[in-house]
Design a protein around this motif. Structure first.
Motif, mmCIF file in Angstrom:
data_model
loop_
_atom_site.group_PDB
_atom_site.id
_atom_site.type_symbol
_atom_site.label_atom_id
_atom_site.label_comp_id
_atom_site.label_asym_id
_atom_site.label_seq_id
_atom_site.Cartn_x
_atom_site.Cartn_y
_atom_site.Cartn_z
ATOM 1 N N PHE A 52 5.714 -4.916 5.103
ATOM 2 C CA PHE A 52 4.372 -4.400 5.314
ATOM 3 C C PHE A 52 3.978 -3.504 4.150
ATOM 4 O O PHE A 52 4.796 -2.718 3.655
ATOM 5 C CB PHE A 52 4.299 -3.572 6.605
ATOM 6 N N LEU A 53 2.726 -3.613 3.734
ATOM 7 C CA LEU A 53 2.154 -2.725 2.733
ATOM 8 C C LEU A 53 1.342 -1.679 3.480
ATOM 9 O O LEU A 53 0.487 -2.020 4.301
ATOM 10 C CB LEU A 53 1.244 -3.507 1.774
ATOM 11 N N CYS A 54 1.627 -0.412 3.215
ATOM 12 C CA CYS A 54 0.932 0.695 3.857
ATOM 13 C C CYS A 54 0.123 1.435 2.790
ATOM 14 O O CYS A 54 0.696 1.931 1.820
ATOM 15 C CB CYS A 54 1.930 1.651 4.495
ATOM 16 N N LEU A 55 -1.199 1.472 2.960
ATOM 17 C CA LEU A 55 -2.099 2.124 2.011
ATOM 18 C C LEU A 55 -2.635 3.396 2.649
ATOM 19 O O LEU A 55 -3.342 3.339 3.654
ATOM 20 C CB LEU A 55 -3.254 1.185 1.650
ATOM 21 N N TYR A 56 -2.314 4.540 2.050
ATOM 22 C CA TYR A 56 -2.670 5.844 2.615
ATOM 23 C C TYR A 56 -3.915 6.415 1.947
ATOM 24 O O TYR A 56 -4.013 6.437 0.722
ATOM 25 C CB TYR A 56 -1.500 6.818 2.459
ATOM 26 N N ARG A 57 -4.844 6.877 2.780
ATOM 27 C CA ARG A 57 -6.049 7.568 2.316
ATOM 28 C C ARG A 57 -6.062 8.935 2.986
ATOM 29 O O ARG A 57 -6.181 9.026 4.208
ATOM 30 C CB ARG A 57 -7.298 6.778 2.689
ATOM 31 N N SER A 58 -5.963 9.988 2.197
ATOM 32 C CA SER A 58 -5.906 11.346 2.723
ATOM 33 C C SER A 58 -7.292 11.859 3.082
ATOM 34 O O SER A 58 -8.287 11.483 2.463
ATOM 35 C CB SER A 58 -5.289 12.274 1.670
ATOM 36 N N PHE A 103 0.919 4.398 -1.747
ATOM 37 C CA PHE A 103 1.311 3.222 -0.968
ATOM 38 C C PHE A 103 2.793 3.271 -0.664
ATOM 39 O O PHE A 103 3.563 3.981 -1.328
ATOM 40 C CB PHE A 103 0.989 1.919 -1.718
ATOM 41 N N ALA A 104 3.190 2.505 0.332
ATOM 42 C CA ALA A 104 4.596 2.271 0.626
ATOM 43 C C ALA A 104 4.746 0.800 0.987
ATOM 44 O O ALA A 104 3.891 0.226 1.659
ATOM 45 C CB ALA A 104 5.076 3.140 1.782
ATOM 46 N N GLU A 159 -3.739 2.108 6.228
ATOM 47 C CA GLU A 159 -3.927 0.699 6.570
ATOM 48 C C GLU A 159 -2.577 0.015 6.417
ATOM 49 O O GLU A 159 -1.915 0.165 5.385
ATOM 50 C CB GLU A 159 -4.952 0.068 5.637
ATOM 51 N N ILE A 160 -2.166 -0.718 7.439
ATOM 52 C CA ILE A 160 -0.881 -1.427 7.430
ATOM 53 C C ILE A 160 -1.179 -2.923 7.395
ATOM 54 O O ILE A 160 -1.873 -3.437 8.266
ATOM 55 C CB ILE A 160 -0.051 -1.087 8.685
ATOM 56 N N THR A 217 7.638 3.033 -3.000
ATOM 57 C CA THR A 217 6.553 3.961 -2.677
ATOM 58 C C THR A 217 6.134 4.704 -3.933
ATOM 59 O O THR A 217 6.969 4.969 -4.796
ATOM 60 C CB THR A 217 6.958 4.953 -1.564
ATOM 61 N N GLU A 218 4.855 4.986 -4.024
ATOM 62 C CA GLU A 218 4.307 5.748 -5.151
ATOM 63 C C GLU A 218 3.019 6.402 -4.703
ATOM 64 O O GLU A 218 2.316 5.897 -3.832
ATOM 65 C CB GLU A 218 4.002 4.847 -6.358
ATOM 66 N N GLY A 219 2.686 7.500 -5.346
ATOM 67 C CA GLY A 219 1.380 8.121 -5.176
ATOM 68 C C GLY A 219 0.484 7.672 -6.311
ATOM 69 O O GLY A 219 0.966 7.216 -7.357
#
Length: 123
Positions: free
Chosen positions: A3-9, A77-78, A105-106, A41-43
């Motif tokens: 799974f690709l996890c896209l993080y929006r703070s 993302f992770a 978003e996963i 994972t990276e920011g």
């Protein structure tokens, strides 16, 4: 399944994490890599360093950052390995408890043998 996890703070773009958040996130990352859940994972740097590329009717347009809508800016993302979407959600909840308010978003990564979207309800 991957799974690709896209993080929006929800924090203003460029807000650095606290020392405590950095320590807790470092522990989660180390533990998750060792267990095989976390694959990468990276920011992301602030959107001022980025661009958006759009193609409409065969024509490209490029918009340079910064992007005004913070809720649209991916902070990092992770890529994770999980047995199910529910397990991916569980891991993401642990991450967000440290990262703070925002949205992730996963998306399941397509792999050979996966059914096309909509045919089995698994994607």
């Amino acid at each position: 399944m991957r799974f690709l996890c896209l993080y929006r703070s929800s924090k203003p773009e460029g807000t650095p994490p606290s020392q405590k958040e950095m320590m807790r996130m470092g522990q989660l990352i180390e533990e998750s890599f060792k267990s095989g859940v976390l694959l990468a994972t990276e920011g992301c740097l602030p959107s001022i360093a980025g661009a958006r590329l759009r193609m409409t009717g065969g024509q490209f347009s490029v918009t340079d950052g910064p992007f005004s809508e913070a809720k649209e800016v991916v902070g990092g993302f992770a890529l994770i390995q999980a047995e199910s979407k529910a397990a991916a959600i569980g891991f993401t909840k642990r991450f967000m408890e440290i990262a703070g308010d925002g949205e992730t978003e996963i998306r399941q990564i397509f792999e050979p043998g996966d059914a096309p979207c909509g045919s089995s309800g698994t994607m």
